[in-house]
Design an enzyme around this catalytic site. Structure first.
Site, PDB file in Angstrom:
ATOM      1  N   CYS A 101     -14.106 -35.431  34.053  1.00  0.00           N
ATOM      2  CA  CYS A 101     -13.793 -36.297  34.996  1.00  0.00           C
ATOM      3  C   CYS A 101     -15.129 -36.723  35.733  1.00  0.00           C
ATOM      4  O   CYS A 101     -15.726 -35.666  36.329  1.00  0.00           O
ATOM      5  CB  CYS A 101     -12.801 -35.651  36.279  1.00  0.00           C
ATOM      6  SG  CYS A 101     -12.272 -36.653  37.433  1.00  0.00           S
ATOM      7  N   GLY A 214      -9.862 -45.779  25.237  1.00  0.00           N
ATOM      8  CA  GLY A 214      -9.691 -47.039  24.599  1.00  0.00           C
ATOM      9  C   GLY A 214      -8.806 -47.224  23.479  1.00  0.00           C
ATOM     10  O   GLY A 214      -8.634 -48.179  23.166  1.00  0.00           O
ATOM     11  N   ARG A 236      -4.122 -44.222  29.361  1.00  0.00           N
ATOM     12  CA  ARG A 236      -3.448 -45.448  30.005  1.00  0.00           C
ATOM     13  C   ARG A 236      -2.446 -46.072  29.408  1.00  0.00           C
ATOM     14  O   ARG A 236      -1.231 -46.721  30.051  1.00  0.00           O
ATOM     15  CB  ARG A 236      -4.495 -46.481  30.611  1.00  0.00           C
ATOM     16  CG  ARG A 236      -5.330 -45.846  31.869  1.00  0.00           C
ATOM     17  CD  ARG A 236      -6.369 -46.724  32.167  1.00  0.00           C
ATOM     18  NE  ARG A 236      -7.685 -46.575  31.265  1.00  0.00           N
ATOM     19  CZ  ARG A 236      -8.594 -47.300  31.228  1.00  0.00           C
ATOM     20  NH1 ARG A 236      -8.730 -48.579  32.072  1.00  0.00           N
ATOM     21  NH2 ARG A 236      -9.503 -47.056  30.261  1.00  0.00           N
TER      22      ARG A 236
END
Length: 341
Positions: A101, A214, A236
């Site tokens: 992170c 990705g 995501r």
């Protein structure tokens, strides 16, 4: 392995990434309705919050979430060991150390991606954590930070993790630029280097390596698995379009079960929503994670609008979810009728 629950090692073939403010217990419960096999992760929980702050509520989870891993943030070996012990006692199947992170808050606390500059300390943390728990201790890392050379940094990092007894590592195939890029920019701007991760698998065949960064489809996940990697972690895409990633994950990635339709997942969520409301929760706390269930399908816009606008209103309950689902199903039927025979 808990009875009827996949082991974390087999579940790690496909996992949903830990994501701050997103992968809370309600999100994980939803994802589990779509896939019985995939490994789920908590948001990052800091070791100081657990050990010094006593924030044990951060460990709340439903038994249905298993297999589920707790991700910890920290850099003090003794404190991380205690946090890992608390997490294992709470029932988590894996304890993961965050070394990826890039946020300013994480850097100031000397954990997250900045730990890529301190591999000796990370190894000490892993050793201490492994001594404290019986469940798997794993690491999620970047390929490097700032001006580091990933070709040198990553193999050294993996070697030290292996020597410390860590056998499963997830590699986000991007550098983190701690100077000059925001956390959001660090998710997109640094170029992906998938080939480097594949070379690391060839160099460290004994390690269970998962790739992250990705990856936006099951087809892409299968390509990495067929190329020899042990697991794929999706972030995501799994959150914004959970049906596309998780609905068919069990048959396509794990070779088990059948695909789950998003409408079936919605119906499975209704008893959970009722229990959450009965315990004093609010509808939007659950439904905010459900907005992308019908992405790309007829009625998706109405579904999002009805839940976004209505779930915050006082007294909102499962009836709103059922109404929104009925709208989606009606849109699907109208679209089907309009198709030429």
């Amino acid at each position: 392995m808990k009875q009827g629950i996949p082991s974390v090692r087999s579940a790690a073939r496909l996992s949903v990434a830990p994501m701050m403010d997103w992968t809370d217990r309600h999100c994980r419960y939803l994802h589990r309705q779509l896939s019985r096999e995939a490994l789920l992760y908590t948001e990052m929980v800091t070791s100081p919050a657990l050990v010094r702050g006593g924030a044990l509520h951060l460990l709340d989870h439903d038994p249905a979430e298993h297999p589920v891993a707790l991700q910890l943030g920290g850099s003090d070996p003794a404190e991380l060991a205690e946090a890992a012990r608390i997490g294992a006692e709470a029932g988590y199947d894996e304890i993961n150390l965050n070394c990826g992170c890039p946020s300013d808050r994480v850097q100031s606390g000397c954990f997250g991606a900045v730990l890529m500059e301190r591999p000796v300390l990370v190894a000490e943390c892993v050793t201490a954590m492994r001594a404290a728990v019986d469940v798997d201790v794993t690491v999620k890392c970047r390929i490097g930070v700032d001006d580091q050379d990933p070709e040198q940094v990553l193999p050294d990092f993996l070697s030290r993790m292996s020597d410390a007894g860590c056998q499963r590592i997830t590699i986000h195939a991007r550098k983190a630029w701690l100077q000059g890029l925001s956390p959001k920019e660090n998710r997109d701007i640094p170029p992906l280097d998938y080939d480097l991760v594949l070379r690391m698998k060839a160099r460290f065949p004994h390690l269970h390596l998962s790739i992250n960064g990705g990856i936006a489809s099951l087809a892409a996940a299968r390509e990495f698995l067929e190329a020899g990697l042990d697991g794929v972690m999706i972030g995501r895409a799994a959150y914004h379009d959970p049906s596309a990633i998780l609905s068919a994950a069990d048959p396509e990635i794990f070779g088990t079960g059948a695909a789950v339709a998003p409408e079936a997942a919605v119906r499975a969520m209704l008893p959970y929503i009722a229990a959450h409301l009965e315990a004093g929760g609010r509808l939007h706390q659950v439904t905010r994670h459900m907005l992308g269930l019908f992405a790309g399908r007829p009625g998706a816009r109405a579904w999002r609008r009805m839940l976004s606008e209505g779930a915050h209103r006082p007294g909102a309950n499962g009836d709103l979810v059922e109404e929104a689902l009925a709208t989606v199903l009606a849109s699907a039927a109208e679209t089907a009728e309009a198709q030429p025979v």
